[in-house]
Design an enzyme around this catalytic site. Structure first.
Site, short mmCIF file in Angstrom:
data_model
loop_
_atom_site.label_atom_id
_atom_site.label_comp_id
_atom_site.label_asym_id
_atom_site.label_seq_id
_atom_site.Cartn_x
_atom_site.Cartn_y
_atom_site.Cartn_z
N ARG A 273 0.21 -2.16 -5.31
CA ARG A 273 -0.73 -2.62 -6.33
C ARG A 273 -0.36 -2.00 -7.67
NH1 ARG A 273 -7.37 -2.35 -6.06
NH2 ARG A 273 -7.72 -4.32 -7.14
N GLN B 150 2.25 -7.45 -9.65
CA GLN B 150 1.10 -8.34 -9.64
C GLN B 150 1.45 -9.77 -9.25
OE1 GLN B 150 -0.80 -7.88 -13.48
NE2 GLN B 150 -2.62 -6.99 -12.52
N ASP C 127 1.65 -10.23 -5.47
CA ASP C 127 0.56 -9.65 -4.69
C ASP C 127 -0.20 -10.71 -3.89
OD1 ASP C 127 -1.51 -8.21 -3.65
OD2 ASP C 127 -2.17 -7.34 -5.55
N SER D 241 -4.04 -10.03 -3.05
CA SER D 241 -4.97 -10.35 -4.13
C SER D 241 -5.15 -11.86 -4.29
CB SER D 241 -4.48 -9.73 -5.45
OG SER D 241 -4.57 -8.33 -5.40
N TYR E 101 -7.40 0.72 -4.16
CA TYR E 101 -8.19 0.09 -3.10
C TYR E 101 -9.22 1.08 -2.57
CZ TYR E 101 -4.64 -3.59 -2.94
OH TYR E 101 -3.79 -4.62 -3.27
#
Length: 381
Positions: A122, A127, A130, A133, A228
């Site tokens: 993360r 990003q 990911d 997500s 997280y």
């Protein structure tokens, strides 16, 4: 460079690992993209759509996988699929390494290089890769739609000739990606929303979406280095339960999202809390596959407890297959371009992303958490 896009065989899996728009991008790099016949059908993508952007449709799975440099797919490989892979092959997909260690053992035995898409770190740099997500956002969105379709009330406030209808009250437990998307969707539908999370750092994100943040003061670290939520002590769990009890009791809809990789999900909504809710209320438990955040939930089933409907859906992203596939495909294509910078696979373990996602390689398990899980399973057996 030959990339094989698998047709998913797992029950209920409708997503596909690469969509035509991403195939077009990779073909322009000079790569050969082979798509297993029918791979996109469940996502409403025809074989012709792939061919129009330069992809090649292949009907013989064993031959396709034998000749590919890397096989990409969505769901965790089944034992039969792993047997189809040639020894020393490379596969990129979701792996659920802590939840299904037997899969990792089989991949290791065949000396498969396996990249787990859910292990993308993360970080800002990662990003666009990911998967957790992107797919959690889909789940959060669909959870609210399920709740709205089940709740015997309107979500928004309505002023009518027959009187004023009060808006539904939604309580979201867990303000990660799924929780934040659930908050945003519920607010768009006109509900009054409250949200709880053990991480105080998410308070501003919750409030920015128009929800009230229910805050608990815990005397321990509540987030991992990656941001997280982490598993907390039993005392902290009890304190959290005591705080959220009244909010659950007054909610029309409760959406729970708390999960801990490789472990049973923490119980956040107890039977006593459910008994205090109004009949007709709805709970959507997004942690059902890990045992659930709610007592009485059954993964994949809708159950009625004390007049409250508890829904614990399995693989919600797959029910929004078109957009979920588009997002997954963008994540996958971006990872592939990192892995193959000069038309040749470069599994550079000095790169934090590649180091994180590579679970098995050359007959060994590289991920320490997975090693520990396997050792624990052996001791338990």
């Amino acid at each position: 460079m030959k990339i094989a896009v698998a047709r998913e065989t797992a029950a209920g899996e409708r997503r596909v690992a690469l969509t035509p728009d991403q195939v077009a991008r990779l073909v322009k790099k000079g790569w050969e993209i082979y798509i297993e016949a029918g791979a996109g059908e469940a996502s409403l993508i025809s074989d012709q759509a792939y061919e129009e952007v330069g992809g090649t449709i292949a009907g013989d799975r064993p031959a396709l996988w034998q000749n590919a440099d890397i096989v990409v797919k969505v769901a965790v490989p089944t034992p039969e699929e792993i047997e189809t892979l040639p020894e020393g092959a490379m596969v990129a997909s979701l792996l659920n390494p802590l939840g299904q260690p037997e899969v990792i053992q089989q991949l290791t035995a065949k000396k498969i290089t396996a990249l787990g898409m859910e292990l993308i770190p993360r970080t800002s740099r990662a990003q666009s890769m990911d998967v957790l997500s992107s797919q959690a956002g889909v789940a959060g969105y669909k959870a609210v739609l399920l709740a709205a379709a089940t709740l015997p009330k309107f979500f928004p406030m309505l002023t009518t000739a027959a009187g004023t209808i009060r808006p539904a009250k939604v309580f979201v437990i867990g303000a990660g990606v799924a929780g934040l998307q659930a908050i945003a969707t519920a607010r768009r539908l006109g509900a009054v929303v409250e949200a709880f999370d053990i991480r105080p750092a998410v308070k501003e994100e919750v409030q920015s979406l128009g929800a009230k943040f229910v805050e608990v003061q815990l005397e321990e670290e509540t987030a991992t280095a990656g941001g997280y939520a982490k598993e907390v002590s039993e005392d902290s769990k009890k304190k959290s339960q005591a705080l959220i009890s009244d909010h659950v009791a007054t909610a029309d809809v409760v959406i729970t999202t708390a999960q801990v990789p490789g472990r049973k999900a923490p119980i956040l909504v107890t039977d006593d809390m459910i008994a205090r809710m109004q009949p007709g209320s709805v709970i959507i438990d997004l942690a059902g596959e890990q045992g659930g955040n709610c007592e009485g939930c059954e993964a994949g089933r809708d159950v009625l407890v004390h007049g409250v409907t508890i829904i614990a859906p399995i693989n919600l992203p797959s029910t929004v297959a078109i957009h979920a596939s588009q997002m997954f495909a963008k994540n996958m294509a971006t990872l592939l371009q990192l892995l193959i910078p000069e038309n040749e696979i470069n599994l550079d373990f000095e790169d934090d992303i590649l180091d994180s996602v590579c679970v098995t390689h050359q007959g060994t398990i590289r991920n320490q958490r997975v090693k520990d899980a396997l050792q624990q399973m052996t001791v338990t057996v």
